[in-house]
Design an enzyme around this catalytic site. Structure first.
Site, PDB file in Angstrom:
ATOM      1  N   HIS A  45       0.858  -1.192   0.000  1.00 49.17           N
ATOM      2  CA  HIS A  45       0.000   0.000   0.000  1.00 49.17           C
ATOM      3  C   HIS A  45       0.887   1.232   0.000  1.00 49.17           C
ATOM      4  CE1 HIS A  45      -3.442   2.568   0.771  1.00 49.17           C
ATOM      5  NE2 HIS A  45      -2.660   3.229   1.604  1.00 49.17           N
ATOM      6  N   ARG A 131     -15.879  11.759   8.337  1.00 47.80           N
ATOM      7  CA  ARG A 131     -14.621  12.480   8.593  1.00 47.80           C
ATOM      8  C   ARG A 131     -14.506  13.675   7.662  1.00 47.80           C
ATOM      9  NH1 ARG A 131     -10.354   8.076   7.643  1.00 47.80           N
ATOM     10  NH2 ARG A 131      -8.879   9.787   7.788  1.00 47.80           N
TER      11      ARG A 131
HETATM   12  N1  IUR Z   1      -6.681   6.481   2.399  1.00 46.41           N
HETATM   13  C1  IUR Z   1      -7.441   5.683   3.152  1.00 46.41           C
HETATM   14  O1  IUR Z   1      -7.636   4.541   2.812  1.00 46.41           O
HETATM   15  N2  IUR Z   1      -7.995   6.158   4.270  1.00 46.41           N
HETATM   16  C2  IUR Z   1      -7.812   7.431   4.685  1.00 46.41           C
HETATM   17  O2  IUR Z   1      -8.325   7.820   5.705  1.00 46.41           O
HETATM   18  C3  IUR Z   1      -7.002   8.256   3.878  1.00 46.41           C
HETATM   19  C4  IUR Z   1      -6.468   7.772   2.743  1.00 46.41           C
HETATM   20  I1  IUR Z   1      -6.717  10.164   4.421  1.00 46.41           I
END
Ligand code: IUR
Length: 414
Positions: A45, A131
Protein backbone atom coordinates in the site's frame (compact mmCIF):
# COMPACT_ATOMS: atom_id res chain seq x y z
CA UNK A 1 -20.29 8.92 15.33
CA UNK A 2 -19.43 12.52 14.42
CA UNK A 3 -18.97 13.35 18.09
CA UNK A 4 -16.84 10.24 18.53
CA UNK A 5 -14.70 11.12 15.49
CA UNK A 6 -14.12 14.62 16.84
CA UNK A 7 -13.17 13.20 20.24
CA UNK A 8 -10.76 10.77 18.56
CA UNK A 9 -9.36 13.56 16.39
CA UNK A 10 -8.73 15.88 19.34
CA UNK A 11 -7.55 13.36 21.93
CA UNK A 12 -5.88 10.84 19.66
CA UNK A 13 -6.14 7.07 20.06
CA UNK A 14 -3.56 4.91 21.78
CA UNK A 15 -2.34 1.77 20.11
CA UNK A 16 -4.91 -0.56 21.74
CA UNK A 17 -7.72 1.81 20.72
CA UNK A 18 -6.37 2.10 17.17
CA UNK A 19 -6.18 -1.68 16.87
CA UNK A 20 -9.71 -2.06 18.25
CA UNK A 21 -11.05 0.49 15.75
CA UNK A 22 -9.27 -1.25 12.87
CA UNK A 23 -10.58 -4.68 13.89
CA UNK A 24 -14.12 -3.32 14.14
CA UNK A 25 -13.93 -1.76 10.67
CA UNK A 26 -12.27 -4.87 9.22
CA UNK A 27 -15.05 -7.11 10.53
CA UNK A 28 -17.84 -4.77 9.41
CA UNK A 29 -17.68 -6.59 6.06
CA UNK A 30 -16.14 -9.54 4.25
CA UNK A 31 -12.64 -10.69 5.08
CA UNK A 32 -11.44 -12.63 2.06
CA UNK A 33 -10.02 -16.07 2.62
CA UNK A 34 -7.13 -16.86 0.29
CA UNK A 35 -6.36 -20.18 1.98
CA UNK A 36 -6.57 -22.07 -1.34
CA UNK A 37 -4.01 -19.84 -3.05
CA UNK A 38 -0.49 -21.22 -3.45
CA UNK A 39 2.36 -19.48 -1.67
CA UNK A 40 2.29 -16.50 0.65
CA UNK A 41 0.15 -13.66 -0.73
CA UNK A 42 1.73 -10.26 -0.08
CA UNK A 43 0.47 -6.81 -1.02
CA UNK A 44 1.71 -3.23 -0.92
CA UNK A 45 0.00 0.00 0.00
CA UNK A 46 1.19 3.51 -0.75
CA UNK A 47 -0.09 6.57 1.05
CA UNK A 48 -0.11 8.22 -2.36
CA UNK A 49 1.52 10.96 -4.28
CA UNK A 50 2.02 12.50 -7.68
CA UNK A 51 3.19 10.19 -10.44
CA UNK A 52 3.14 7.20 -8.08
CA UNK A 53 2.81 4.37 -10.59
CA UNK A 54 4.82 1.95 -8.46
CA UNK A 55 2.00 -0.62 -8.15
CA UNK A 56 1.84 -1.04 -11.94
CA UNK A 57 5.48 -2.15 -11.96
CA UNK A 58 5.72 -3.78 -8.56
CA UNK A 59 2.82 -6.24 -8.73
CA UNK A 60 3.98 -7.94 -11.98
CA UNK A 61 7.63 -7.96 -10.83
CA UNK A 62 6.80 -9.67 -7.53
CA UNK A 63 4.36 -12.10 -9.15
CA UNK A 64 6.98 -12.98 -11.79
CA UNK A 65 9.31 -13.92 -8.90
CA UNK A 66 6.73 -16.37 -7.53
CA UNK A 67 5.06 -14.45 -4.71
CA UNK A 68 1.29 -14.04 -5.30
CA UNK A 69 0.01 -10.45 -5.30
CA UNK A 70 -3.70 -9.90 -4.64
CA UNK A 71 -4.08 -6.13 -4.87
CA UNK A 72 -7.20 -4.15 -4.06
CA UNK A 73 -6.70 -0.52 -5.02
CA UNK A 74 -8.50 2.76 -4.76
CA UNK A 75 -9.31 5.68 -7.01
CA UNK A 76 -7.55 9.00 -7.09
CA UNK A 77 -8.82 12.10 -5.32
CA UNK A 78 -7.52 15.66 -5.64
CA UNK A 79 -3.94 15.93 -6.88
CA UNK A 80 -3.09 12.28 -6.16
CA UNK A 81 -3.84 9.46 -8.58
CA UNK A 82 -5.26 6.01 -7.88
CA UNK A 83 -4.07 2.71 -9.27
CA UNK A 84 -7.60 1.76 -10.29
CA UNK A 85 -7.97 4.78 -12.59
CA UNK A 86 -4.57 4.03 -14.10
CA UNK A 87 -5.47 0.40 -14.82
CA UNK A 88 -8.80 1.40 -16.33
CA UNK A 89 -7.03 3.67 -18.83
CA UNK A 90 -6.01 0.43 -20.59
CA UNK A 91 -8.84 -0.16 -23.09
CA UNK A 92 -11.18 -2.96 -22.00
CA UNK A 93 -9.50 -3.71 -18.67
CA UNK A 94 -11.97 -4.61 -15.91
CA UNK A 95 -11.30 -4.11 -12.23
CA UNK A 96 -14.77 -5.07 -10.94
CA UNK A 97 -14.12 -8.82 -10.75
CA UNK A 98 -16.17 -11.05 -8.46
CA UNK A 99 -14.50 -12.50 -5.40
CA UNK A 100 -14.51 -15.94 -7.08
CA UNK A 101 -12.77 -14.58 -10.20
CA UNK A 102 -10.30 -12.69 -7.97
CA UNK A 103 -9.33 -15.90 -6.19
CA UNK A 104 -9.23 -17.96 -9.38
CA UNK A 105 -6.95 -15.49 -11.14
CA UNK A 106 -4.68 -15.34 -8.11
CA UNK A 107 -4.30 -19.14 -8.32
CA UNK A 108 -3.76 -19.26 -12.11
CA UNK A 109 -1.62 -16.13 -12.65
CA UNK A 110 -0.37 -15.15 -9.19
CA UNK A 111 -1.55 -11.60 -9.77
CA UNK A 112 -4.89 -9.82 -9.65
CA UNK A 113 -5.67 -6.12 -9.31
CA UNK A 114 -9.21 -5.02 -8.52
CA UNK A 115 -11.15 -2.19 -6.90
CA UNK A 116 -12.76 -1.96 -3.50
CA UNK A 117 -16.02 -3.86 -3.30
CA UNK A 118 -19.02 -2.72 -1.27
CA UNK A 119 -18.45 -5.73 0.98
CA UNK A 120 -14.94 -4.73 2.08
CA UNK A 121 -14.80 -2.69 5.31
CA UNK A 122 -18.11 -0.85 4.73
CA UNK A 123 -17.74 0.92 8.09
CA UNK A 124 -14.64 2.64 6.72
CA UNK A 125 -16.64 4.14 3.86
CA UNK A 126 -19.29 5.49 6.22
CA UNK A 127 -16.71 6.82 8.66
CA UNK A 128 -14.64 8.40 5.90
CA UNK A 129 -17.69 10.31 4.62
CA UNK A 130 -18.30 11.57 8.15
CA UNK A 131 -14.62 12.48 8.59
CA UNK A 132 -14.82 14.49 5.40
CA UNK A 133 -17.69 16.68 6.67
CA UNK A 134 -16.45 16.96 10.27
CA UNK A 135 -12.89 17.99 9.30
CA UNK A 136 -11.44 14.93 11.03
CA UNK A 137 -9.67 13.38 8.03
CA UNK A 138 -6.18 14.37 9.13
CA UNK A 139 -5.77 12.14 12.15
CA UNK A 140 -2.97 9.58 12.06
CA UNK A 141 -4.86 6.83 13.97
CA UNK A 142 -8.01 7.36 11.87
CA UNK A 143 -5.99 7.26 8.63
CA UNK A 144 -4.05 4.20 9.78
CA UNK A 145 -7.21 2.33 10.83
CA UNK A 146 -8.87 3.17 7.53
CA UNK A 147 -5.96 1.95 5.42
CA UNK A 148 -5.28 -1.20 7.42
CA UNK A 149 -8.91 -2.31 7.71
CA UNK A 150 -9.10 -2.46 3.91
CA UNK A 151 -5.72 -4.10 3.40
CA UNK A 152 -6.24 -6.76 6.09
CA UNK A 153 -9.59 -7.63 4.44
CA UNK A 154 -7.72 -8.84 1.33
CA UNK A 155 -6.68 -12.04 3.09
CA UNK A 156 -2.94 -11.33 2.69
CA UNK A 157 -0.17 -12.94 4.76
CA UNK A 158 2.13 -9.90 4.80
CA UNK A 159 2.15 -6.26 3.76
CA UNK A 160 4.67 -3.69 2.56
CA UNK A 161 3.94 0.01 2.97
CA UNK A 162 5.30 2.93 1.00
CA UNK A 163 4.76 5.87 3.33
CA UNK A 164 5.30 9.07 1.40
CA UNK A 165 6.65 12.21 2.96
CA UNK A 166 6.82 15.71 1.48
CA UNK A 167 5.00 18.46 -0.37
CA UNK A 168 3.15 16.14 -2.75
CA UNK A 169 2.22 13.64 -0.02
CA UNK A 170 -0.56 13.46 2.51
CA UNK A 171 2.07 13.61 5.28
CA UNK A 172 4.02 16.80 4.67
CA UNK A 173 6.50 16.47 7.54
CA UNK A 174 8.92 13.71 8.41
CA UNK A 175 7.77 13.29 12.06
CA UNK A 176 4.15 12.82 10.89
CA UNK A 177 5.17 10.38 8.15
CA UNK A 178 7.25 8.38 10.65
CA UNK A 179 4.38 8.27 13.11
CA UNK A 180 1.97 7.09 10.39
CA UNK A 181 4.42 4.36 9.34
CA UNK A 182 4.82 3.18 12.94
CA UNK A 183 1.07 3.17 13.54
CA UNK A 184 0.35 1.23 10.33
CA UNK A 185 3.05 -1.34 11.04
CA UNK A 186 1.91 -1.80 14.64
CA UNK A 187 -1.66 -2.49 13.53
CA UNK A 188 -0.28 -5.08 11.09
CA UNK A 189 1.80 -6.74 13.80
CA UNK A 190 -1.17 -6.82 16.21
CA UNK A 191 -3.26 -8.48 13.50
CA UNK A 192 -0.56 -11.10 12.94
CA UNK A 193 0.28 -9.74 9.46
CA UNK A 194 4.01 -8.94 9.25
CA UNK A 195 4.30 -5.39 7.90
CA UNK A 196 7.38 -3.49 6.72
CA UNK A 197 7.24 0.22 5.94
CA UNK A 198 9.57 2.23 3.72
CA UNK A 199 9.65 5.98 4.14
CA UNK A 200 10.10 7.65 0.74
CA UNK A 201 10.36 11.25 -0.45
CA UNK A 202 7.46 12.85 -2.34
CA UNK A 203 8.61 16.41 -3.01
CA UNK A 204 8.95 16.07 -6.79
CA UNK A 205 6.77 13.77 -8.90
CA UNK A 206 7.83 10.14 -9.10
CA UNK A 207 9.15 9.49 -12.61
CA UNK A 208 8.13 11.93 -15.35
CA UNK A 209 4.46 11.18 -15.98
CA UNK A 210 1.43 12.18 -13.90
CA UNK A 211 -1.99 11.15 -15.16
CA UNK A 212 -3.59 7.82 -15.89
CA UNK A 213 -2.57 6.64 -19.36
CA UNK A 214 0.65 8.71 -19.29
CA UNK A 215 1.69 6.76 -16.17
CA UNK A 216 0.75 3.41 -17.69
CA UNK A 217 2.82 4.28 -20.77
CA UNK A 218 5.78 5.24 -18.59
CA UNK A 219 5.50 2.05 -16.52
CA UNK A 220 5.32 -0.11 -19.62
CA UNK A 221 8.46 1.50 -20.99
CA UNK A 222 10.14 0.87 -17.63
CA UNK A 223 9.33 -2.83 -17.83
CA UNK A 224 10.11 -3.11 -21.56
CA UNK A 225 13.49 -1.47 -21.08
CA UNK A 226 15.09 -4.79 -20.30
CA UNK A 227 18.64 -3.51 -20.74
CA UNK A 228 19.32 -2.32 -17.22
CA UNK A 229 16.06 -2.53 -15.36
CA UNK A 230 15.99 1.22 -14.80
CA UNK A 231 16.27 3.11 -18.06
CA UNK A 232 14.34 6.34 -18.17
CA UNK A 233 12.66 5.95 -14.79
CA UNK A 234 15.52 5.23 -12.43
CA UNK A 235 13.82 6.94 -9.47
CA UNK A 236 10.59 4.95 -9.83
CA UNK A 237 12.54 1.74 -10.31
CA UNK A 238 14.66 2.39 -7.20
CA UNK A 239 11.56 2.62 -5.00
CA UNK A 240 9.87 -0.26 -6.82
CA UNK A 241 12.83 -2.63 -6.46
CA UNK A 242 13.24 -1.75 -2.77
CA UNK A 243 9.57 -2.58 -2.13
CA UNK A 244 9.82 -5.71 -4.29
CA UNK A 245 12.81 -6.90 -2.26
CA UNK A 246 10.78 -6.55 0.94
CA UNK A 247 7.79 -8.36 -0.57
CA UNK A 248 9.93 -11.25 -1.83
CA UNK A 249 11.53 -11.62 1.61
CA UNK A 250 8.15 -11.52 3.38
CA UNK A 251 6.72 -13.94 0.83
CA UNK A 252 9.51 -16.44 1.43
CA UNK A 253 11.00 -16.21 -2.09
CA UNK A 254 14.18 -14.47 -0.91
CA UNK A 255 16.35 -14.86 2.20
CA UNK A 256 16.40 -11.10 2.78
CA UNK A 257 15.25 -7.88 1.15
CA UNK A 258 18.62 -7.24 -0.53
CA UNK A 259 18.58 -10.63 -2.26
CA UNK A 260 14.93 -10.05 -3.12
CA UNK A 261 15.84 -6.78 -4.78
CA UNK A 262 18.36 -8.55 -7.02
CA UNK A 263 15.77 -11.16 -8.00
CA UNK A 264 13.30 -8.40 -8.79
CA UNK A 265 15.82 -6.56 -10.98
CA UNK A 266 16.47 -9.83 -12.84
CA UNK A 267 12.73 -10.29 -13.47
CA UNK A 268 12.71 -6.87 -15.17
CA UNK A 269 15.85 -7.57 -17.22
CA UNK A 270 14.58 -10.96 -18.38
CA UNK A 271 11.25 -9.49 -19.53
CA UNK A 272 9.33 -11.85 -17.21
CA UNK A 273 7.79 -8.95 -15.29
CA UNK A 274 6.51 -7.34 -18.48
CA UNK A 275 5.16 -10.73 -19.59
CA UNK A 276 3.30 -11.03 -16.28
CA UNK A 277 1.75 -7.59 -16.75
CA UNK A 278 0.53 -8.59 -20.23
CA UNK A 279 -0.98 -11.82 -18.84
CA UNK A 280 -2.85 -9.90 -16.17
CA UNK A 281 -4.13 -7.27 -18.61
CA UNK A 282 -5.39 -9.98 -20.95
CA UNK A 283 -7.01 -12.00 -18.15
CA UNK A 284 -8.89 -8.89 -16.97
CA UNK A 285 -10.27 -8.11 -20.44
CA UNK A 286 -7.72 -5.48 -21.45
CA UNK A 287 -6.09 -5.17 -24.85
CA UNK A 288 -2.45 -6.21 -24.35
CA UNK A 289 -1.47 -5.10 -27.87
CA UNK A 290 -1.89 -1.46 -26.76
CA UNK A 291 0.96 -2.02 -24.30
CA UNK A 292 3.37 -3.15 -27.01
CA UNK A 293 3.45 0.38 -28.45
CA UNK A 294 2.11 2.73 -25.76
CA UNK A 295 3.13 5.88 -27.71
CA UNK A 296 0.41 5.21 -30.28
CA UNK A 297 -2.31 5.72 -27.66
CA UNK A 298 -0.55 8.73 -26.15
CA UNK A 299 -0.47 10.35 -29.61
CA UNK A 300 -4.27 10.18 -29.84
CA UNK A 301 -4.50 12.95 -27.22
CA UNK A 302 -4.38 16.69 -27.81
CA UNK A 303 -0.99 17.95 -26.64
CA UNK A 304 0.72 21.21 -25.73
CA UNK A 305 4.45 21.56 -25.12
CA UNK A 306 5.44 23.98 -22.35
CA UNK A 307 8.84 25.60 -22.86
CA UNK A 308 11.26 27.36 -20.56
CA UNK A 309 11.30 31.16 -20.81
CA UNK A 310 13.93 33.16 -22.70
CA UNK A 311 15.77 33.86 -19.42
CA UNK A 312 16.03 30.28 -18.23
CA UNK A 313 19.63 29.17 -17.86
CA UNK A 314 21.32 26.49 -15.80
CA UNK A 315 19.40 23.66 -14.17
CA UNK A 316 15.95 22.74 -13.00
CA UNK A 317 16.42 23.22 -9.25
CA UNK A 318 13.05 22.22 -7.93
CA UNK A 319 9.83 20.70 -9.22
CA UNK A 320 6.90 20.89 -6.82
CA UNK A 321 4.90 17.65 -6.97
CA UNK A 322 1.77 19.41 -5.76
CA UNK A 323 1.95 21.92 -8.65
CA UNK A 324 2.43 19.12 -11.17
CA UNK A 325 -0.49 17.21 -9.60
CA UNK A 326 -2.69 20.30 -9.88
CA UNK A 327 -1.66 20.77 -13.52
CA UNK A 328 -2.75 17.17 -14.21
CA UNK A 329 -6.02 17.84 -12.35
CA UNK A 330 -6.66 20.95 -14.49
CA UNK A 331 -6.32 18.74 -17.57
CA UNK A 332 -8.96 16.29 -16.27
CA UNK A 333 -6.64 13.52 -15.04
CA UNK A 334 -8.07 13.55 -11.51
CA UNK A 335 -11.16 14.23 -9.45
CA UNK A 336 -12.13 17.27 -7.48
CA UNK A 337 -15.05 15.27 -6.08
CA UNK A 338 -15.31 11.49 -5.74
CA UNK A 339 -18.25 11.52 -8.21
CA UNK A 340 -16.17 13.13 -11.03
CA UNK A 341 -15.09 11.11 -14.08
CA UNK A 342 -11.47 11.12 -15.11
CA UNK A 343 -10.06 11.58 -18.61
CA UNK A 344 -7.85 8.51 -19.14
CA UNK A 345 -5.52 10.28 -21.60
CA UNK A 346 -5.07 13.46 -19.56
CA UNK A 347 -1.86 14.26 -17.76
CA UNK A 348 1.59 15.76 -17.73
CA UNK A 349 4.93 14.37 -18.84
CA UNK A 350 7.84 16.46 -17.59
CA UNK A 351 11.01 16.59 -19.67
CA UNK A 352 13.17 18.19 -17.00
CA UNK A 353 13.50 17.11 -13.40
CA UNK A 354 15.63 18.67 -10.64
CA UNK A 355 19.32 18.47 -11.54
CA UNK A 356 18.75 18.42 -15.31
CA UNK A 357 20.01 21.23 -17.60
CA UNK A 358 17.72 23.96 -18.91
CA UNK A 359 18.25 26.67 -21.53
CA UNK A 360 15.93 29.23 -23.11
CA UNK A 361 13.05 27.39 -24.85
CA UNK A 362 13.95 23.93 -23.48
CA UNK A 363 10.74 21.84 -23.52
CA UNK A 364 9.86 21.47 -19.83
CA UNK A 365 6.77 19.32 -20.18
CA UNK A 366 4.03 18.11 -22.49
CA UNK A 367 0.42 18.47 -21.39
CA UNK A 368 -2.17 15.95 -22.65
CA UNK A 369 -5.96 15.66 -22.69
CA UNK A 370 -8.52 13.93 -24.86
CA UNK A 371 -9.21 16.06 -27.95
CA UNK A 372 -12.13 18.39 -27.21
CA UNK A 373 -12.43 17.38 -23.53
CA UNK A 374 -14.64 19.90 -21.69
CA UNK A 375 -12.67 19.24 -18.49
CA UNK A 376 -9.29 20.26 -19.90
CA UNK A 377 -7.99 23.76 -19.14
CA UNK A 378 -4.61 23.86 -20.88
CA UNK A 379 -3.96 27.47 -19.85
CA UNK A 380 -4.46 26.75 -16.15
CA UNK A 381 -2.38 23.59 -16.44
CA UNK A 382 0.45 25.52 -18.11
CA UNK A 383 0.37 28.17 -15.36
CA UNK A 384 0.46 25.52 -12.64
CA UNK A 385 3.23 23.62 -14.35
CA UNK A 386 5.43 26.70 -14.84
CA UNK A 387 4.77 27.67 -11.21
CA UNK A 388 6.02 24.26 -10.09
CA UNK A 389 9.50 24.76 -11.59
CA UNK A 390 12.37 26.76 -10.21
CA UNK A 391 15.79 27.12 -11.82
CA UNK A 392 19.34 27.66 -10.61
CA UNK A 393 22.72 28.31 -12.16
CA UNK A 394 24.40 25.65 -10.04
CA UNK A 395 23.47 22.01 -10.36
CA UNK A 396 21.40 21.17 -7.25
CA UNK A 397 21.89 18.11 -5.07
CA UNK A 398 19.01 15.71 -5.49
CA UNK A 399 18.52 13.57 -2.36
CA UNK A 400 17.71 9.85 -2.78
CA UNK A 401 14.03 8.92 -2.53
CA UNK A 402 14.48 6.13 0.02
CA UNK A 403 14.67 7.74 3.46
CA UNK A 404 14.28 4.95 6.00
CA UNK A 405 12.77 1.57 6.76
CA UNK A 406 10.58 0.48 9.69
CA UNK A 407 10.39 -3.22 10.51
CA UNK A 408 10.00 -5.27 13.66
CA UNK A 409 9.30 -2.15 15.72
CA UNK A 410 12.50 -0.28 14.81
CA UNK A 411 13.81 2.17 12.25
CA UNK A 412 16.95 1.41 10.27
CA UNK A 413 18.00 0.43 6.76
CA UNK A 414 18.91 -3.10 7.90
N1 IUR B 1 -6.68 6.48 2.40
C1 IUR B 1 -7.44 5.68 3.15
O1 IUR B 1 -7.64 4.54 2.81
N2 IUR B 1 -7.99 6.16 4.27
C2 IUR B 1 -7.81 7.43 4.68
O2 IUR B 1 -8.33 7.82 5.70
C3 IUR B 1 -7.00 8.26 3.88
C4 IUR B 1 -6.47 7.77 2.74
I1 IUR B 1 -6.72 10.16 4.42
Amino acid sequence: MSAWLMAAFLNGLDSAETTALTEAMLHSGDVLDLAGAPGTPVDKHSTGGVGDKVSLLLAPIVAACGVPVPMISGRGLGHTGGTLDKLESIPGLRTDLSVETYKRQLVTLGIVMIGQTDEIAPADRTLYALRDVTATVESIPLIAGSIMSKKLAEGIDALVLDVKCGRGAFMKTEPDARRLAETLAEIGAEAGTPTVALLTRMDAPLGRAAGNWPEVAESVRGLQDASDGAGSIADVMDVTLALAGEMLALGGAASDAGTGREQAAEAVRSGEAFGKLLEMVEAQGGDPSVLDAPEARTEQAAARVVEASAEAQGYAADLDALGVGRAALALGAGRRRMSDDVDPLAGVVVHRKPGEPVQPSTPLATLYATEGSPRADFDEAERRLLGAFSFAEEKPDVPPLLMDRYAGGAWGRG
